[in-house]
Scaffold this active site. Sequence first.
Site, PDB file in Angstrom:
ATOM      1  N   SER A 147     -25.103  67.380  -0.554  1.00 37.64           N
ATOM      2  CA  SER A 147     -26.158  68.342  -0.857  1.00 37.64           C
ATOM      3  C   SER A 147     -27.297  68.155   0.124  1.00 37.64           C
ATOM      4  CB  SER A 147     -26.689  68.140  -2.283  1.00 37.64           C
ATOM      5  OG  SER A 147     -27.851  68.920  -2.503  1.00 37.64           O
ATOM      6  N   TYR A 160     -30.227  62.420  -8.586  1.00 33.49           N
ATOM      7  CA  TYR A 160     -29.392  63.362  -7.852  1.00 33.49           C
ATOM      8  C   TYR A 160     -29.564  63.185  -6.349  1.00 33.49           C
ATOM      9  CZ  TYR A 160     -27.265  67.778  -6.364  1.00 33.49           C
ATOM     10  OH  TYR A 160     -26.480  68.715  -5.750  1.00 33.49           O
TER      11      TYR A 160
END
Length: 263
Positions: A147, A160
Amino acid sequence: MTRDTARRGELAGRTALVTGAGNGLGRAIALALAGCGARVILTGRTAATLTKTASLIKDERLARVAPADVASPGAVAALREALAAEEIDLLVNNAGIGGPVKALTDIEPGEWDEVFGANVRSVYLMCRAFLPAMYNRGSGDVVNIASVTGKRPLTRRAPYAASKMAVLGLTRTLAFEAGPLGVRVNSLSPGPCRGERMTRNFTREAAATGTTYEQAEQAFVSRAALHRLVEEDEVASAVLAMLRMPGLCGADIDLSAGMIAPA
């Protein structure tokens, strides 16, 4: 796919294993691979959503549903045994969760561990289980879905962000272990993708900051040069493009609409 990037039959004879294939990016990637002729094994925790993905693949011979919790060592070992007869030469590690939207000081250890289990341990376990057969054959591809958040700060999303940076480090290191044995390992870092996950994230961010959903979304996409979300089919197209580059190994491809461009 809405973009004309699938080349029918170009992946014929290859077998892909896609984690998190029940929805979102995993579903889009699985459909793109099958659209190019690959046999696709769909895995994830929910059989019903995997079956839905399989139903969208026109040729039923190209789809197999194999439910498993890929963050569980026991479940991954059982999956490997169940797929022992399959010659898997393409592994797409897409499974993952967004985790809590909280300041780091408010995050419980269990929440932190859950994110790292889903986003990092799953990649390790799947590679550990399915790379040896690729090594024996002397060929294969691993694509890890990371990501842009692993490369740019995102407040109240520490687990995350840290987990996706870990995926980048794992990818680069594993590439040097696997490359000499004929296996290419790369990562793809999408920016914010339109879909259920970003809807949940924007909803949580709005609640955490006392703003509206629209304001939370706009604040996020304004960080991108193109000022927009990335579409799921764009990510699927990028996976196909990566597979067409035989010299690509140890690389991370940014697909963020310019999210990592300097503000």
